[in-house]
Design a protein around this motif. Sequence first.
Motif, mmCIF file in Angstrom:
data_model
loop_
_atom_site.group_PDB
_atom_site.id
_atom_site.type_symbol
_atom_site.label_atom_id
_atom_site.label_comp_id
_atom_site.label_asym_id
_atom_site.label_seq_id
_atom_site.Cartn_x
_atom_site.Cartn_y
_atom_site.Cartn_z
ATOM 1 N N ALA A 29 0.799 -1.174 0.097
ATOM 2 C CA ALA A 29 0.083 -0.039 -0.088
ATOM 3 C C ALA A 29 0.857 1.094 -0.144
ATOM 4 C CB ALA A 29 -0.941 0.206 1.079
ATOM 5 N N GLU A 30 0.266 2.266 -0.541
ATOM 6 C CA GLU A 30 0.990 3.607 -0.453
ATOM 7 C C GLU A 30 0.443 4.240 0.900
ATOM 8 O OE1 GLU A 30 0.896 6.267 -3.686
ATOM 9 O OE2 GLU A 30 1.710 4.784 -5.035
ATOM 10 N N VAL A 31 1.481 4.763 1.763
ATOM 11 C CA VAL A 31 1.125 5.420 3.207
ATOM 12 C C VAL A 31 1.786 6.876 3.056
ATOM 13 C CG1 VAL A 31 0.807 3.109 4.149
ATOM 14 C CG2 VAL A 31 2.986 4.273 4.171
ATOM 15 N N ASN A 32 1.539 7.517 4.056
ATOM 16 C CA ASN A 32 1.970 8.820 4.145
ATOM 17 C C ASN A 32 3.426 8.524 4.773
ATOM 18 O OD1 ASN A 32 -0.240 10.359 3.843
ATOM 19 N ND2 ASN A 32 -0.791 10.053 5.894
ATOM 20 N N ALA A 33 4.510 9.304 4.076
ATOM 21 C CA ALA A 33 5.799 9.357 4.454
ATOM 22 C C ALA A 33 5.953 9.651 5.908
ATOM 23 C CB ALA A 33 6.762 10.132 3.670
ATOM 24 N N GLY A 34 7.067 9.171 6.734
ATOM 25 C CA GLY A 34 7.355 9.606 7.930
ATOM 26 C C GLY A 34 7.326 8.599 8.901
ATOM 27 N N ALA A 35 7.245 8.791 10.280
ATOM 28 C CA ALA A 35 7.474 7.759 11.239
ATOM 29 C C ALA A 35 6.250 6.700 11.327
ATOM 30 C CB ALA A 35 7.869 8.376 12.545
ATOM 31 N N LEU A 36 6.358 5.577 11.529
ATOM 32 C CA LEU A 36 5.433 4.638 11.584
ATOM 33 C C LEU A 36 5.811 3.746 12.587
ATOM 34 C CD1 LEU A 36 2.859 3.566 10.044
ATOM 35 C CD2 LEU A 36 3.933 2.185 8.761
ATOM 36 N N SER A 37 4.799 3.210 13.440
ATOM 37 C CA SER A 37 5.019 2.463 14.655
ATOM 38 C C SER A 37 3.981 1.057 14.028
ATOM 39 C CB SER A 37 4.530 2.722 15.982
ATOM 40 O OG SER A 37 4.709 1.833 17.033
ATOM 41 N N ALA A 38 4.895 0.119 13.908
ATOM 42 C CA ALA A 38 4.109 -1.121 13.212
ATOM 43 C C ALA A 38 4.239 -2.215 14.367
ATOM 44 C CB ALA A 38 4.504 -1.384 11.878
ATOM 45 N N ASP A 39 3.407 -3.307 14.295
ATOM 46 C CA ASP A 39 3.518 -4.632 14.873
ATOM 47 C C ASP A 39 2.512 -5.529 14.132
ATOM 48 O OD1 ASP A 39 0.658 -4.096 15.561
ATOM 49 O OD2 ASP A 39 0.970 -3.757 17.816
ATOM 50 N N VAL A 40 2.928 -6.740 14.292
ATOM 51 C CA VAL A 40 2.306 -8.202 13.955
ATOM 52 C C VAL A 40 1.539 -8.789 14.935
ATOM 53 C CG1 VAL A 40 2.639 -10.267 12.495
ATOM 54 C CG2 VAL A 40 3.996 -8.109 11.995
#
Length: 269
Positions: free
Chosen positions: A168-179
């Motif tokens: 997917a295309e998302v906003n550039a910048g910081a992203l906190s992700a988990d699974v």
Amino acid sequence: MNSRLPLVATASLGVFALALSGAGAAAAADDDQAMVSVFHAVPGLTVDVYANGDELLPDFKPGTLTEPQALPAGSYDLKVFEAGADPKGEPAIEKTVEVPAGSNATVVAHLNADGQPQLDAFVNDTAKVAAGKARLTVRHVAAAPAVDVRAGGQPVFTGLENPKEDTAEVNAGALSADVVLAGTDEVVIGPADLELAEGSSNIVYAWGSAQDKNLALKVQTLTGDSAPSGASAGTTNNSDNWTVYTAGGGLLALTGALTARRAVTRSRV
């Protein structure tokens, strides 16, 4: 399931179907070359990889992702041996791979959902993204059931199964992700912070074994130059490794050209 076992000869790599078109292909490689990375995602197994009879990746350790390297387009006979095995003997895996010109791809040795090692090849999308955006791709290459990938606690990709991917295309910048396990809030990897540069293509690999409690994330980032009307992902491979059950690890980088018929000096890692 014990992941410390040899790669089986029945593992499937398949033929690269990597023809890319438009600006993305032009950015990926010269007309007569392809850009190829290799990711070793089988825990506990160090291997030697050969191409057309020459040692390509010696002492290739789990968690290692090579930098993208320019390969002359053509046919490559890949053989994988346990590290130190006689290359004149029977390889654990042998597969002929066609590498077409202008492509960008990552070959991944990993565990399937049942914990058996296999090889898969993924096309890396290097096409332009909109200004202010970044591309996020998640690839499930772990011995684990279906998962959801969340950003800021909200699902971005759901029901992802091994060896599938979603993007997917998302906003550039910081992203906190988990699974998390699909349909639940049970976190199996992360959370982890990811900085998505404008115009970059960020590929997150969920790898390892849930049963052996060594699940981890590896991040491959293809960066490019921004433009007012859009941004083009390029071929710089910045990588990181996040573990959920074990600390540290980090990136073990291999260097040297990935070219056929050229012996590679044994790396010390």
